[in-house]
Design a protein around this motif. Sequence first.
Motif, PDB file in Angstrom:
ATOM      1  N   VAL A   1     -19.881  29.090 -35.037  1.00 43.98           N
ATOM      2  CA  VAL A   1     -20.626  28.888 -33.790  1.00 43.98           C
ATOM      3  C   VAL A   1     -20.394  27.472 -33.256  1.00 43.98           C
ATOM      4  O   VAL A   1     -20.183  27.280 -32.065  1.00 43.98           O
ATOM      5  N   ALA A   2     -20.412  26.487 -34.133  1.00 43.01           N
ATOM      6  CA  ALA A   2     -20.198  25.099 -33.702  1.00 43.01           C
ATOM      7  C   ALA A   2     -18.796  24.906 -33.140  1.00 43.01           C
ATOM      8  O   ALA A   2     -18.614  24.254 -32.109  1.00 43.01           O
ATOM      9  N   VAL A   3     -17.792  25.489 -33.788  1.00 41.10           N
ATOM     10  CA  VAL A   3     -16.417  25.374 -33.297  1.00 41.10           C
ATOM     11  C   VAL A   3     -16.281  26.060 -31.945  1.00 41.10           C
ATOM     12  O   VAL A   3     -15.641  25.526 -31.025  1.00 41.10           O
ATOM     13  N   LEU A   4     -16.867  27.232 -31.800  1.00 44.99           N
ATOM     14  CA  LEU A   4     -16.813  27.930 -30.505  1.00 44.99           C
ATOM     15  C   LEU A   4     -17.510  27.131 -29.416  1.00 44.99           C
ATOM     16  O   LEU A   4     -17.004  27.021 -28.294  1.00 44.99           O
ATOM     17  N   TYR A   5     -18.659  26.565 -29.743  1.00 46.20           N
ATOM     18  CA  TYR A   5     -19.407  25.767 -28.771  1.00 46.20           C
ATOM     19  C   TYR A   5     -18.590  24.553 -28.321  1.00 46.20           C
ATOM     20  O   TYR A   5     -18.475  24.274 -27.132  1.00 46.20           O
TER      21      TYR A   5
ATOM     22  N   GLN B   1     -22.492  32.051 -46.500  1.00 49.17           N
ATOM     23  CA  GLN B   1     -22.238  32.858 -45.310  1.00 49.17           C
ATOM     24  C   GLN B   1     -22.909  32.255 -44.084  1.00 49.17           C
ATOM     25  O   GLN B   1     -22.309  32.189 -43.013  1.00 49.17           O
ATOM     26  N   VAL B   2     -24.147  31.813 -44.242  1.00 49.87           N
ATOM     27  CA  VAL B   2     -24.862  31.176 -43.124  1.00 49.87           C
ATOM     28  C   VAL B   2     -24.121  29.907 -42.681  1.00 49.87           C
ATOM     29  O   VAL B   2     -23.915  29.672 -41.490  1.00 49.87           O
ATOM     30  N   PHE B   3     -23.689  29.114 -43.653  1.00 48.78           N
ATOM     31  CA  PHE B   3     -22.938  27.903 -43.336  1.00 48.78           C
ATOM     32  C   PHE B   3     -21.638  28.243 -42.609  1.00 48.78           C
ATOM     33  O   PHE B   3     -21.273  27.605 -41.622  1.00 48.78           O
ATOM     34  N   PHE B   4     -20.941  29.277 -43.102  1.00 46.51           N
ATOM     35  CA  PHE B   4     -19.690  29.695 -42.484  1.00 46.51           C
ATOM     36  C   PHE B   4     -19.916  30.150 -41.034  1.00 46.51           C
ATOM     37  O   PHE B   4     -19.171  29.764 -40.134  1.00 46.51           O
TER      38      PHE B   4
END
Length: 149
Positions: free
Chosen positions: A16-20, A8-11
């Motif tokens: 967050v990375a994709v949004l950034y 879940q943390v990885f997901f």
Amino acid sequence: MTKKIGKQVFFYMLIVAVLYLGFGKYEQYDNSRYVAAFRAMHGEETLDTMAALYKEIVEYQATYKLTPQTSTQLVQNLLVAGKKLKDIDQKLKQAYPEQHVDFSYLYQDLFLVVKQIQDKANDAKLSVMVVHAVEGLGNAKVQLYSGRM
């Protein structure tokens, strides 16, 4: 259970990375549209014209050829270029209200150079003001093309 939390943390970190990255790409796209509009309105040419006029002022002053007629012509050309830049700035502010380069210090530099050309009592300050104005043009280009608006 630890694997489930780790997944879940990885997901969430992936989201967050994709949004950034997505927001970064959008800002880059938005900035490129702004620069393209600036170029389409001949903003680069206007800034280059102002830089060339400032160069002429220094050259004329250095060779003692800054006559009243030459001064008048240079002032008129500077004011025309400043007016054109102001029109471009207003159009860009209307088209891109959330994002624009602040050209107000360029107008202030232009005003000071024009006043100094017209004031013949203190010619020593003219070169300093012109150099400051050219530096301002360079700062505007850096701000425009670096995307820091």
